[in-house]
Design a protein around this motif. Structure first.
Motif, PDB file in Angstrom:
ATOM      1  N   GLY A  76      -5.474  -4.204  -0.914  1.00 32.57           N
ATOM      2  CA  GLY A  76      -4.297  -4.466   0.222  1.00 32.57           C
ATOM      3  C   GLY A  76      -4.501  -5.804   0.897  1.00 32.57           C
ATOM      4  O   GLY A  76      -5.037  -6.680   0.683  1.00 32.57           O
ATOM      5  N   GLY A  77      -3.681  -5.622   2.028  1.00 37.28           N
ATOM      6  CA  GLY A  77      -3.743  -6.783   2.968  1.00 37.28           C
ATOM      7  C   GLY A  77      -4.952  -7.325   3.545  1.00 37.28           C
ATOM      8  O   GLY A  77      -6.126  -6.524   3.845  1.00 37.28           O
ATOM      9  N   ARG A 141      -2.596  -5.160  -4.528  1.00 41.15           N
ATOM     10  CA  ARG A 141      -2.076  -3.967  -4.048  1.00 41.15           C
ATOM     11  C   ARG A 141      -1.658  -3.006  -5.136  1.00 41.15           C
ATOM     12  O   ARG A 141      -0.865  -2.101  -5.054  1.00 41.15           O
ATOM     13  CB  ARG A 141      -0.948  -4.295  -3.222  1.00 41.15           C
ATOM     14  CG  ARG A 141      -0.862  -5.023  -1.750  1.00 41.15           C
ATOM     15  CD  ARG A 141       0.322  -4.919  -1.122  1.00 41.15           C
ATOM     16  NE  ARG A 141       0.105  -5.675   0.046  1.00 41.15           N
ATOM     17  CZ  ARG A 141      -0.443  -5.158   1.247  1.00 41.15           C
ATOM     18  NH1 ARG A 141      -0.738  -3.931   1.349  1.00 41.15           N
ATOM     19  NH2 ARG A 141      -0.289  -5.725   2.339  1.00 41.15           N
ATOM     20  N   LYS A 198     -10.337  -0.459   6.130  1.00 41.36           N
ATOM     21  CA  LYS A 198      -9.769  -1.842   6.790  1.00 41.36           C
ATOM     22  C   LYS A 198      -8.229  -1.617   6.963  1.00 41.36           C
ATOM     23  O   LYS A 198      -7.768  -0.936   6.435  1.00 41.36           O
ATOM     24  CB  LYS A 198      -9.963  -2.612   5.233  1.00 41.36           C
ATOM     25  CG  LYS A 198      -9.218  -3.734   5.230  1.00 41.36           C
ATOM     26  CD  LYS A 198      -8.485  -4.123   4.213  1.00 41.36           C
ATOM     27  CE  LYS A 198      -7.190  -3.344   4.470  1.00 41.36           C
ATOM     28  NZ  LYS A 198      -5.957  -3.697   3.278  1.00 41.36           N
ATOM     29  N   THR A 199      -8.154  -2.469   7.921  1.00 42.94           N
ATOM     30  CA  THR A 199      -6.610  -2.920   8.049  1.00 42.94           C
ATOM     31  C   THR A 199      -6.386  -3.549   9.505  1.00 42.94           C
ATOM     32  O   THR A 199      -6.866  -2.982  10.558  1.00 42.94           O
ATOM     33  CB  THR A 199      -5.555  -1.922   7.975  1.00 42.94           C
ATOM     34  OG1 THR A 199      -4.153  -2.538   8.088  1.00 42.94           O
ATOM     35  CG2 THR A 199      -5.762  -0.512   8.454  1.00 42.94           C
ATOM     36  N   ILE A 200      -5.599  -4.480   9.497  1.00 44.33           N
ATOM     37  CA  ILE A 200      -5.345  -5.049  10.930  1.00 44.33           C
ATOM     38  C   ILE A 200      -4.369  -4.273  11.758  1.00 44.33           C
ATOM     39  O   ILE A 200      -4.465  -4.360  12.910  1.00 44.33           O
ATOM     40  CB  ILE A 200      -4.999  -6.690  10.904  1.00 44.33           C
ATOM     41  CG1 ILE A 200      -3.533  -6.457  10.073  1.00 44.33           C
ATOM     42  CG2 ILE A 200      -5.706  -7.665  10.210  1.00 44.33           C
ATOM     43  CD1 ILE A 200      -2.526  -7.746  10.456  1.00 44.33           C
ATOM     44  N   ASP A 201      -3.828  -3.449  10.881  1.00 44.30           N
ATOM     45  CA  ASP A 201      -2.712  -2.583  11.526  1.00 44.30           C
ATOM     46  C   ASP A 201      -3.219  -1.618  12.698  1.00 44.30           C
ATOM     47  O   ASP A 201      -2.542  -1.154  13.417  1.00 44.30           O
ATOM     48  CB  ASP A 201      -1.900  -1.637  10.470  1.00 44.30           C
ATOM     49  CG  ASP A 201      -0.942  -2.834   9.436  1.00 44.30           C
ATOM     50  OD1 ASP A 201      -0.954  -3.964   9.856  1.00 44.30           O
ATOM     51  OD2 ASP A 201      -0.653  -2.095   8.776  1.00 44.30           O
ATOM     52  N   MET A 246       2.918  -8.332  13.349  1.00 40.40           N
ATOM     53  CA  MET A 246       2.888  -7.555  12.407  1.00 40.40           C
ATOM     54  C   MET A 246       2.202  -6.070  12.490  1.00 40.40           C
ATOM     55  O   MET A 246       1.727  -5.915  13.841  1.00 40.40           O
ATOM     56  CB  MET A 246       1.759  -8.183  11.194  1.00 40.40           C
ATOM     57  CG  MET A 246       2.128  -8.525  10.130  1.00 40.40           C
ATOM     58  SD  MET A 246       0.996  -9.080   9.054  1.00 40.40           S
ATOM     59  CE  MET A 246       1.964  -9.985   7.817  1.00 40.40           C
ATOM     60  N   GLY A 247       1.867  -5.392  11.632  1.00 38.12           N
ATOM     61  CA  GLY A 247       1.604  -4.126  12.159  1.00 38.12           C
ATOM     62  C   GLY A 247       1.981  -3.023  11.176  1.00 38.12           C
ATOM     63  O   GLY A 247       1.626  -1.788  11.303  1.00 38.12           O
ATOM     64  N   ARG A 248       3.057  -3.198  10.389  1.00 35.10           N
ATOM     65  CA  ARG A 248       3.723  -1.997   9.539  1.00 35.10           C
ATOM     66  C   ARG A 248       4.428  -1.066  10.509  1.00 35.10           C
ATOM     67  O   ARG A 248       4.929  -1.504  11.518  1.00 35.10           O
ATOM     68  CB  ARG A 248       2.717  -1.443   8.750  1.00 35.10           C
ATOM     69  CG  ARG A 248       3.108  -1.731   7.260  1.00 35.10           C
ATOM     70  CD  ARG A 248       2.226  -0.694   6.457  1.00 35.10           C
ATOM     71  NE  ARG A 248       1.322  -1.815   5.568  1.00 35.10           N
ATOM     72  CZ  ARG A 248       1.762  -2.392   4.649  1.00 35.10           C
ATOM     73  NH1 ARG A 248       2.915  -2.257   4.079  1.00 35.10           N
ATOM     74  NH2 ARG A 248       1.046  -3.067   3.873  1.00 35.10           N
ATOM     75  N   GLU A 307       6.454  -4.855  14.261  1.00 29.37           N
ATOM     76  CA  GLU A 307       7.017  -5.164  13.222  1.00 29.37           C
ATOM     77  C   GLU A 307       7.979  -4.014  12.788  1.00 29.37           C
ATOM     78  O   GLU A 307       8.996  -4.295  12.028  1.00 29.37           O
ATOM     79  CB  GLU A 307       6.005  -5.387  11.906  1.00 29.37           C
ATOM     80  CG  GLU A 307       6.459  -5.691  10.683  1.00 29.37           C
ATOM     81  CD  GLU A 307       5.234  -5.977   9.749  1.00 29.37           C
ATOM     82  OE1 GLU A 307       5.318  -7.124   9.125  1.00 29.37           O
ATOM     83  OE2 GLU A 307       4.329  -5.128   9.408  1.00 29.37           O
ATOM     84  N   TYR A 420       0.386 -13.434   9.442  1.00 31.23           N
ATOM     85  CA  TYR A 420      -0.520 -13.878   8.764  1.00 31.23           C
ATOM     86  C   TYR A 420      -1.632 -14.977   9.092  1.00 31.23           C
ATOM     87  O   TYR A 420      -2.543 -14.811   8.566  1.00 31.23           O
ATOM     88  CB  TYR A 420       0.154 -14.594   7.355  1.00 31.23           C
ATOM     89  CG  TYR A 420       1.175 -13.812   6.966  1.00 31.23           C
ATOM     90  CD1 TYR A 420       0.691 -13.023   5.741  1.00 31.23           C
ATOM     91  CD2 TYR A 420       2.332 -13.740   7.063  1.00 31.23           C
ATOM     92  CE1 TYR A 420       1.413 -12.109   5.016  1.00 31.23           C
ATOM     93  CE2 TYR A 420       3.308 -12.785   6.208  1.00 31.23           C
ATOM     94  CZ  TYR A 420       2.889 -12.212   5.144  1.00 31.23           C
ATOM     95  OH  TYR A 420       3.565 -10.976   4.701  1.00 31.23           O
ATOM     96  N   ARG A 423      -5.001 -12.637  10.117  1.00 25.96           N
ATOM     97  CA  ARG A 423      -5.504 -11.683   9.140  1.00 25.96           C
ATOM     98  C   ARG A 423      -6.567 -12.215   8.347  1.00 25.96           C
ATOM     99  O   ARG A 423      -7.548 -11.516   7.895  1.00 25.96           O
ATOM    100  CB  ARG A 423      -4.329 -11.379   7.853  1.00 25.96           C
ATOM    101  CG  ARG A 423      -3.189 -10.616   8.319  1.00 25.96           C
ATOM    102  CD  ARG A 423      -2.465  -9.908   6.963  1.00 25.96           C
ATOM    103  NE  ARG A 423      -2.381 -10.610   6.031  1.00 25.96           N
ATOM    104  CZ  ARG A 423      -1.843 -10.254   5.060  1.00 25.96           C
ATOM    105  NH1 ARG A 423      -1.171  -8.865   4.968  1.00 25.96           N
ATOM    106  NH2 ARG A 423      -1.383 -11.028   3.941  1.00 25.96           N
TER     107      ARG A 423
HETATM  108  P1  FBP Z   1      -2.588  -3.092   4.951  1.00 26.57           P
HETATM  109  O1  FBP Z   1      -2.015  -1.932   5.341  1.00 26.57           O
HETATM  110  O2  FBP Z   1      -2.878  -3.652   3.155  1.00 26.57           O
HETATM  111  O3  FBP Z   1      -4.099  -3.586   5.392  1.00 26.57           O
HETATM  112  O4  FBP Z   1      -1.918  -4.491   5.225  1.00 26.57           O
HETATM  113  C1  FBP Z   1      -1.506  -4.864   6.556  1.00 26.57           C
HETATM  114  C2  FBP Z   1      -0.426  -5.809   6.442  1.00 26.57           C
HETATM  115  O5  FBP Z   1      -0.736  -6.954   7.045  1.00 26.57           O
HETATM  116  C3  FBP Z   1       0.955  -5.292   7.311  1.00 26.57           C
HETATM  117  O6  FBP Z   1       0.688  -5.405   8.562  1.00 26.57           O
HETATM  118  C4  FBP Z   1       1.905  -5.879   6.877  1.00 26.57           C
HETATM  119  O7  FBP Z   1       3.323  -5.285   7.151  1.00 26.57           O
HETATM  120  C5  FBP Z   1       1.734  -6.170   5.377  1.00 26.57           C
HETATM  121  O8  FBP Z   1       0.317  -6.228   5.329  1.00 26.57           O
HETATM  122  C6  FBP Z   1       2.270  -7.622   4.782  1.00 26.57           C
HETATM  123  O9  FBP Z   1       1.846  -7.117   3.334  1.00 26.57           O
HETATM  124  P2  FBP Z   1       1.764  -8.691   2.264  1.00 26.57           P
HETATM  125  O10 FBP Z   1       0.426  -9.216   2.567  1.00 26.57           O
HETATM  126  O11 FBP Z   1       1.880  -7.944   1.082  1.00 26.57           O
HETATM  127  O12 FBP Z   1       2.927  -9.553   2.889  1.00 26.57           O
END
Ligand code: FBP
Length: 547
Positions: A76-77, A141, A198-201, A246-248, A307, A420, A423
């Motif tokens: 993932g991210g 991913r 893991k995840t910055i979110d 960011m943060g989904r 986001e 970005y 991250r």
């Molecule tokens: P993960 O949930 O895989 O850790 O990704 C986090 C994230 O940075 C989100 O905050 C963001 O919406 C998404 O990835 C962006 O995805 P991509 O890197 O595919 O553009």
């Protein structure tokens, strides 16, 4: 490879470990566990990995263990600290037996399925200690969820003599790690699977997982730049800055940044949903702060926007759902409509409620809603420029108020999106230490024969010496949720809790921050210097853990 001075100095940093991991360890088993919800359904789906006890590591007697081969995947991210999880894992398996080997699968879970891997030797690991990014082996991913993928994976794991696989990922990747653990356990394949959070979110956390790694560093990077913008804003006093973060879905990043920088406005998606706010309600709220500040002669300010906001506005959600369905069934006809007529066409075709909302959207955003679609045909909400959507709508509202004599100010907006740039930052001391400990803990879980566990390091607001390392059965974090029309076992996503201390602290202060220009300028992450400057965990974690 040319290195910066910081990178060279930082390579020598030795991450801190919890006291219990500094020598030989023993695994102490706690009580049996239950999933957070839907116990019966989850138990049925995970007969081999359900109900296992919590594990805590304590100092123990040294035992001689045979060498073991371990595989690792970044999924993932990107999130700051991934390289330290891998170096902690490497050091852990080498401490158990110097002949142990670590293999990295290239570009995410796809590397396992495609048999694309490399051995991670000490020379390689040393190049990446304490650095940001996932470039040591790359990330991807690809979802590991089908049996043929598990079988393809097993082929290469067997060929390389790999005893355990460590999957470093977010909630979905760890859910899949657990499904894989169950599959290999049921087959008695002799491969253990361990997850790392893991995840910055920041949305993979619960009672046993205090935070996901990368959240700390990413929020500090965003807060630094927001702070810089606030200083600029307070110097020129002529712009309103609309900053999307960011943060989904979850608003943890926006909330943490708000706690760090004290902006004039921060929208929290979870609150918008709970209060059933419309887009107009959100716009009116921001416009009112702009107007109130203007009345005091302050035509400047900052607005933080998470986001995922658009998905949390119930009326927007309904509009997007209708658009998804409509465009899926009328794709051909829509493609024949001239670009300049598409907006009117959609307005005519939608139901009255959705049509009215669509018609109220600025041109650019309306177009994005019909154009940018993912491979499943859905609107890609993360691509919607919410910061522009809100500022344009605020401008329109202010113009109306001006005509009515309710607003006397100037409104000029600047837009930013931070994601970005945070991250892959070099991990903060917190993330460097936390990640190294997570990786080291994973090696101990493997040595103790565990599978279906997530590496857990707790009590992280205390000095690292006092951190508690162990393992949590992944099934404990699961519930059943509808995904693509089917009920699936998934790790429960942690959204911002409106009754939690971080939100309550923000909510108690936001009216004051709106009016008083009480900005905080956190400055850049510091790696060397006084501990109160270099080692502070996030405000979110400090507030959540405050006893
Ligand atoms: P993960 O949930 O895989 O850790 O990704 C986090 C994230 O940075 C989100 O905050 C963001 O919406 C998404 O990835 C962006 O995805 P991509 O890197 O595919 O553009």
């Amino acid at each position: 490879m040319t290195k910066s001075a910081l990178q060279i100095a930082r390579a020598a940093y030795q991450p801190k470990l919890p006291k219990a991991l500094k020598g030989a360890v023993k695994a102490v088993e706690g009580a049996a566990t239950q999933s957070v919800a839907d116990q019966e359904a989850i138990q049925k789906l995970f007969p081999n990995t359900y109900g296992m006890p919590l594990i805590k590591f304590e100092a123990g007697e040294a035992v001689k263990l045979p060498a073991m081969n371990v595989g690792v995947i970044l999924s993932g991210g990107q999130a700051p600290g991934g390289h330290n999880v891998i170096s902690g894992l490497f050091d852990g398996i080498k401490a158990l037996n110097p002949d142990s080997k670590l293999y990295g699968f290239i570009l995410g879970p796809g590397g396992l399925v495609d048999h694309n891997y490399m051995e991670l030797t000490s020379d390689i690991i040393d190049e990446y200690r304490n650095t940001g990014g996932f470039d040591i082996i790359g990330s991807g991913r690809t979802k590991l969820e089908k049996e043929d993928q598990f079988e393809k994976g097993l082929e290469i794991l067997k060929e390389l003599g790999i005893k355990a696989l460590v999957i470093i990922g977010g909630d979905d990747s760890n859910t899949n790690a657990c499904v894989l653990a169950e599959y290999y356990a049921a087959k008695k394949a002799g491969v253990q699977v361990i997850g790392c959070p893991k995840t910055i979110d920041g949305d993979l956390k619960n009672e046993m997982i205090e935070t996901s790694f990368g959240f700390d560093t990413a929020c500090k990077v965003y807060s630094e730049v927001i702070g810089n913008i606030q200083r600029d804003c307070n110097s020129a006093r002529k712009y309103w800055h609309f900053i999307k973060l960011m943060g989904r879905s979850a608003s943890h990043i926006a909330l943490e940044c708000a706690l760090q920088v004290q902006p004039n406005v921060c929208i929290i998606s979870e609150e918008v949903e709970a209060k059933d706010m419309s887009l107009d309600d959100v716009v009116t709220y921001i416009a009112q702060v702009v107007a109130d500040r203007a009345a005091q002669g302050n035509n400047f300010g900052t607005v933080l926007i998470p986001e995922g906001l658009v998905e949390f506005i119930p009326a927007m959600k309904r509009l997007i759902a209708e658009l998804n369905d409509f465009l899926a069934t009328n794709a051909e006809e829509f493609s024949q409509i001239k670009k300049s007529h598409q907006r009117d066409y959609i307005i005519r075709k939608l139901s009255p409620e959705n049509s009215a909302i669509y018609a109220s959207l600025p041109e650019g955003v309306a177009r994005q809603l019909t154009l940018d679609r993912d491979p499943h045909g859905n609107v890609q909400v993360s691509l919607i420029e919410t910061e522009k959507l809100l500022s344009e709508m605020v401008a329109t509202k202010l113009a109306t108020w001006k005509a009515e004599g309710k607003y006397v100010g100037k409104f000029a907006a600047q837009h930013h999106f931070f994601g970005y740039e945070g991250r892959c930052a070099a991990p903060s001391n917190y993330d460097a230490d936390y990640c190294y400990s997570l990786g080291y803990t994973a090696s101990m879980l493997i040595a103790n024969g565990k599978t279906g566990y997530m590496s857990s390091v707790r009590n992280t607001t205390a000095p690292a010496e006092e951190w508690i390392a162990g393992g949590v059965p992944i099934t404990m974090m699961m519930n059943m949720e509808r995904r693509h029309g089917e009920m699936k076992p998934v790790i429960q996503k942690a959204l911002v809790k409106l009754d939690g201390a971080p939100f309550k602290t923000f909510a108690a202060m936001r009216d004051q921050w709106a009016m008083t220009t009480d900005y905080v300028y956190p400055g850049p992450i510091q790696y060397f210097g006084p501990t109160e400057v270099c080692d502070q965990p996030t405000k979110t974690l400090q507030l959540e853990q405050a006893k």
